[in-house]
Write an enzyme that holds these catalytic residues in place. Structure first.
Site, PDB file in Angstrom:
ATOM      1  N   HIS A  99      -3.685   7.419 -22.897  1.00  0.00           N
ATOM      2  CA  HIS A  99      -2.912   7.146 -24.109  1.00  0.00           C
ATOM      3  C   HIS A  99      -2.184   8.426 -24.539  1.00  0.00           C
ATOM      4  CE1 HIS A  99      -1.851   5.016 -27.764  1.00  0.00           C
ATOM      5  NE2 HIS A  99      -2.098   6.150 -28.406  1.00  0.00           N
ATOM      6  N   MET A 141       0.337  -2.998 -20.451  1.00  0.00           N
ATOM      7  CA  MET A 141       0.603  -3.372 -21.846  1.00  0.00           C
ATOM      8  C   MET A 141      -0.051  -4.698 -22.246  1.00  0.00           C
ATOM      9  SD  MET A 141       2.306  -0.795 -22.812  1.00  0.00           S
ATOM     10  CE  MET A 141       3.151  -1.214 -24.324  1.00  0.00           C
ATOM     11  N   ARG A 142      -1.322  -4.839 -21.914  1.00  0.00           N
ATOM     12  CA  ARG A 142      -2.071  -6.034 -22.299  1.00  0.00           C
ATOM     13  C   ARG A 142      -3.426  -5.601 -22.798  1.00  0.00           C
ATOM     14  NH1 ARG A 142      -0.824 -11.115 -22.923  1.00  0.00           N
ATOM     15  NH2 ARG A 142      -2.829 -11.792 -22.086  1.00  0.00           N
TER      16      ARG A 142
HETATM   17  C1  GRF Z   1       2.238   6.528 -20.521  1.00  0.00           C
HETATM   18  O1  GRF Z   1       2.830   7.267 -21.551  1.00  0.00           O
HETATM   19  C2  GRF Z   1       0.821   6.187 -20.850  1.00  0.00           C
HETATM   20  O2  GRF Z   1       0.172   7.176 -21.587  1.00  0.00           O
HETATM   21  C3  GRF Z   1       0.972   4.941 -21.682  1.00  0.00           C
HETATM   22  O3  GRF Z   1       2.014   4.226 -21.061  1.00  0.00           O
HETATM   23  C4  GRF Z   1       2.877   5.139 -20.392  1.00  0.00           C
HETATM   24  C5  GRF Z   1       2.938   4.683 -18.960  1.00  0.00           C
HETATM   25  O4  GRF Z   1       3.870   5.425 -18.222  1.00  0.00           O
HETATM   26  N1  GRF Z   1      -0.271   4.199 -21.761  1.00  0.00           N
HETATM   27  P1  GRF Z   1       3.939   5.289 -16.645  1.00  0.00           P
HETATM   28  O5  GRF Z   1       4.184   3.801 -16.359  1.00  0.00           O
HETATM   29  O6  GRF Z   1       2.638   5.743 -16.071  1.00  0.00           O
HETATM   30  O7  GRF Z   1       5.083   6.138 -16.226  1.00  0.00           O
END
Ligand code: GRF
Length: 216
Positions: free
Chosen positions: A124, A105-106
């Site tokens: 995504h 998340m960066r």
């Molecule tokens: C997933 O839905 C991915 O598409 C998004 O963040 C979520 C990560 O889930 N970018 P995880 O940590 O892999 O379970």
């Protein structure tokens, strides 16, 4: 990862490509990648898992699989550039050829992207370019689309905007809540991400404008 051509006879002789996986949370996509490697569906090795959050559950997934983990909180760095440099250095010293963002998340800046040209992937939970950014499943549900899905794309400094490697469609049904839609999409994420990584590692692709084109 630069595209190239190869002869199938030579594939087994090549060194196993090293992946660096960046996470911030649960790590279910990380788990799917690790399982695909263990099942022989993806010829790669995870060299390191890096989280910007100490409490990311995905770190335990990595540790259980015997993978090196690093916690690199972004707050420990004065600027985004300094963070990006530290991250790139940690990956480079471990010989990482392909960086896979899995719920990281960066936003990564131009310097990081330049350090790994065409060698950073992200997953995504929507059919990009629809519903970029956070809460893609909520955005899809609120917009009223009947089909959403998953996108694996190359990472550029613009959020969720790089060339698309693979996509999978997922139906939205009337009874859906954010949770049920997210779960249906997640199932496809786990199927798609290892496949997309394998295709990129394979090297038989090129980028033509915005299009990722496969084949010799
Ligand atoms: C997933 O839905 C991915 O598409 C998004 O963040 C979520 C990560 O889930 N970018 P995880 O940590 O892999 O379970």
């Amino acid at each position: 990862m630069r595209p190239g051509t190869q002869n199938s006879k030579t594939v087994e002789n090549r060194p196993v490509p090293l992946l660096g996986i960046l996470i911030s949370g649960r790590g279910s996509n990380l788990r799917a990648i690790v399982e695909a490697i263990a099942a022989g569906q993806l010829r790669a090795k995870v060299a390191v898992v890096i989280s910007n959050r100490r409490d990311a559950a995905g770190l335990d997934v990595a540790r259980a699989a015997g993978i090196e983990t690093l916690v690199m909180p972004h707050r420990d760095h004065a600027t985004r550039e300094a963070y990006d440099r530290g991250l790139a250095e940690a990956l480079r010293t471990r010989g990482v050829a392909l960086v896979c963002l899995a719920g990281f998340m960066r936003l990564l800046g131009p310097a990081f992207c330049a350090a790994f040209p065409n060698a950073i992937l992200n997953i995504h939970p929507s059919l990009l370019p629809a519903f970029s950014g956070v809460d893609a499943q909520r955005q899809a549900l609120e917009h009223g689309v009947k089909v959403s899905g998953v996108t694996v794309h190359f990472v550029t400094p613009e959020l969720d905007a790089g060339p698309i490697v693979m996509q999978a469609a997922v139906p939205v049904v009337d009874a859906d809540t954010i949770d049920t839609l997210s779960a249906r999409i997640l199932e496809q994420e786990h199927r798609l991400y290892p496949q997309a990584i394998a295709r990129v590692i394979d090297g038989r692709w090129r980028i033509d404008g915005r299009r990722v084109v496969f084949g010799d």
